[in-house]
Design an enzyme around this catalytic site. Structure first.
Site, PDB file in Angstrom:
ATOM      1  N   HIS A 113     -16.940 -13.239  -2.984  1.00 13.28           N
ATOM      2  CA  HIS A 113     -16.022 -12.049  -2.741  1.00 13.28           C
ATOM      3  C   HIS A 113     -15.555 -11.937  -1.175  1.00 13.28           C
ATOM      4  O   HIS A 113     -14.826 -11.244  -0.818  1.00 13.28           O
ATOM      5  CB  HIS A 113     -16.652 -10.243  -3.085  1.00 13.28           C
ATOM      6  CG  HIS A 113     -17.370 -10.865  -4.798  1.00 13.28           C
ATOM      7  ND1 HIS A 113     -16.691 -10.925  -5.245  1.00 13.28           N
ATOM      8  CD2 HIS A 113     -18.568 -10.944  -4.947  1.00 13.28           C
ATOM      9  CE1 HIS A 113     -16.980 -11.207  -6.565  1.00 13.28           C
ATOM     10  NE2 HIS A 113     -18.573 -10.963  -6.287  1.00 13.28           N
ATOM     11  N   ASP A 133      -3.815  15.872   1.975  1.00 15.12           N
ATOM     12  CA  ASP A 133      -2.873  17.205   2.231  1.00 15.12           C
ATOM     13  C   ASP A 133      -3.394  18.776   1.238  1.00 15.12           C
ATOM     14  O   ASP A 133      -4.011  18.558   1.267  1.00 15.12           O
ATOM     15  CB  ASP A 133      -1.300  16.441   1.731  1.00 15.12           C
ATOM     16  CG  ASP A 133      -1.215  16.239   0.192  1.00 15.12           C
ATOM     17  OD1 ASP A 133      -2.857  16.888  -0.851  1.00 15.12           O
ATOM     18  OD2 ASP A 133      -0.920  16.011  -0.792  1.00 15.12           O
ATOM     19  N   THR A 159      -2.010  13.426  -6.527  1.00 14.98           N
ATOM     20  CA  THR A 159      -2.464  12.430  -7.532  1.00 14.98           C
ATOM     21  C   THR A 159      -3.868  11.183  -6.514  1.00 14.98           C
ATOM     22  O   THR A 159      -4.195  10.275  -7.943  1.00 14.98           O
ATOM     23  CB  THR A 159      -1.483  11.319  -7.709  1.00 14.98           C
ATOM     24  OG1 THR A 159      -1.073  10.635  -6.446  1.00 14.98           O
ATOM     25  CG2 THR A 159      -0.342  12.138  -7.881  1.00 14.98           C
ATOM     26  N   HIS A 205     -17.194  -6.187  -4.870  1.00 10.48           N
ATOM     27  CA  HIS A 205     -16.488  -6.852  -4.650  1.00 10.48           C
ATOM     28  C   HIS A 205     -15.255  -7.160  -3.330  1.00 10.48           C
ATOM     29  O   HIS A 205     -14.888  -8.014  -3.092  1.00 10.48           O
ATOM     30  CB  HIS A 205     -15.635  -7.298  -6.056  1.00 10.48           C
ATOM     31  CG  HIS A 205     -16.877  -7.700  -7.131  1.00 10.48           C
ATOM     32  ND1 HIS A 205     -15.809  -8.432  -8.504  1.00 10.48           N
ATOM     33  CD2 HIS A 205     -17.991  -7.862  -6.945  1.00 10.48           C
ATOM     34  CE1 HIS A 205     -17.782  -8.806  -9.503  1.00 10.48           C
ATOM     35  NE2 HIS A 205     -18.598  -8.308  -7.973  1.00 10.48           N
ATOM     36  N   ASN A 206     -15.116  -5.860  -3.578  1.00  9.94           N
ATOM     37  CA  ASN A 206     -13.376  -6.033  -2.301  1.00  9.94           C
ATOM     38  C   ASN A 206     -14.082  -5.136  -1.012  1.00  9.94           C
ATOM     39  O   ASN A 206     -12.876  -5.043  -0.584  1.00  9.94           O
ATOM     40  CB  ASN A 206     -12.772  -5.173  -3.153  1.00  9.94           C
ATOM     41  CG  ASN A 206     -12.355  -4.945  -4.547  1.00  9.94           C
ATOM     42  OD1 ASN A 206     -12.754  -4.668  -5.801  1.00  9.94           O
ATOM     43  ND2 ASN A 206     -11.542  -6.569  -4.890  1.00  9.94           N
ATOM     44  N   CYS A 234      -4.981  13.533  -2.250  1.00  7.31           N
ATOM     45  CA  CYS A 234      -3.823  14.265  -2.572  1.00  7.31           C
ATOM     46  C   CYS A 234      -4.013  14.536  -3.759  1.00  7.31           C
ATOM     47  O   CYS A 234      -4.537  14.991  -4.320  1.00  7.31           O
ATOM     48  CB  CYS A 234      -2.492  13.221  -1.778  1.00  7.31           C
ATOM     49  SG  CYS A 234      -2.599  11.420  -2.517  1.00  7.31           S
TER      50      CYS A 234
HETATM   51  C1  RB5 Z   1       2.594  16.414  -2.921  1.00  5.77           C
HETATM   52  O1  RB5 Z   1       3.185  16.996  -3.526  1.00  5.77           O
HETATM   53  C2  RB5 Z   1       2.357  15.476  -3.701  1.00  5.77           C
HETATM   54  O2  RB5 Z   1       3.023  14.608  -3.733  1.00  5.77           O
HETATM   55  C3  RB5 Z   1       1.266  15.006  -2.802  1.00  5.77           C
HETATM   56  O3  RB5 Z   1      -0.308  15.578  -2.821  1.00  5.77           O
HETATM   57  C4  RB5 Z   1       0.926  12.795  -3.323  1.00  5.77           C
HETATM   58  O4  RB5 Z   1       0.090  13.165  -5.086  1.00  5.77           O
HETATM   59  C5  RB5 Z   1       1.624  12.391  -2.947  1.00  5.77           C
HETATM   60  O5  RB5 Z   1       0.943  10.790  -3.960  1.00  5.77           O
END
Ligand code: RB5
Length: 149
Positions: free
Chosen positions: A132, A7, A66, A97-98, A64
């Site tokens: 596994h 994103d 996070t 393992h996964n 993204c």
């Molecule tokens: C966008 O602001 C942010 O929410 C998105 O990139 C992400 O971190 C969501 O989990």
């Protein structure tokens, strides 16, 4: 073929992921986004995840802010085992393992060099199989809505 997608918040990490893919000679398909205009991460997580689930791509890497939201979205697609990673040990173990078939990274969490190390290790580590495989099979049964006991 590796599916990549991000994103707007993940876009600064994408060139670093592409640099590792190019360094390793691994082809990729970029499912967007391509600008900093605000977009909804589930769309992009789903595009990459569907490419992996359909067999068009072997594995996928999504980004993204996070790594959490786009990873959650990707993991909702049937057949996807997506891991959000912030360290190299988890990246390695998610393959050994996964058999994780998608990796999610957070551009607001990781420095570019750590992110590149995570990507390198995740791409180059093979699934160990054996005991596994039974456990991954159980995850896949959950994915199909089947009972485990
Ligand atoms: C966008 O602001 C942010 O929410 C998105 O990139 C992400 O971190 C969501 O989990």
């Amino acid at each position: 073929m590796i599916a990549i997608a991000c994103d707007h918040a993940g876009i600064d990490l994408k060139p670093h992921v592409i640099a590792v893919l190019e360094e390793l000679g691994i082809p990729y398909t970029d499912f967007g986004t391509h600008t900093r205009e605000s977009v909804d991460y589930p769309l992009y997580g789903a595009r990459a995840a569907r490419a992996v689930a359909s067999g068009q791509c072997e594995r996928g890497i999504v980004m993204c802010g996070t790594g959490v939201g786009i990873g959650m979205a990707a993991g909702k697609v049937h057949g996807i085992r997506c891991v959000t990673c912030t360290d190299t040990y988890s990246a390695k173990m998610s393959r050994l393992h996964n058999d994780a078939n998608m990796l999610a990274l957070g551009a607001r969490v990781l420095g570019s060099e750590l992110a590149k190390d995570i990507v390198r290790i995740w791409l180059m580590t093979a699934f160990e199989g054996e005991r596994h495989a039974r456990r991954v099979g159980m995850i896949d049964r959950l994915d199909r809505g089947e009972a485990l006991e």
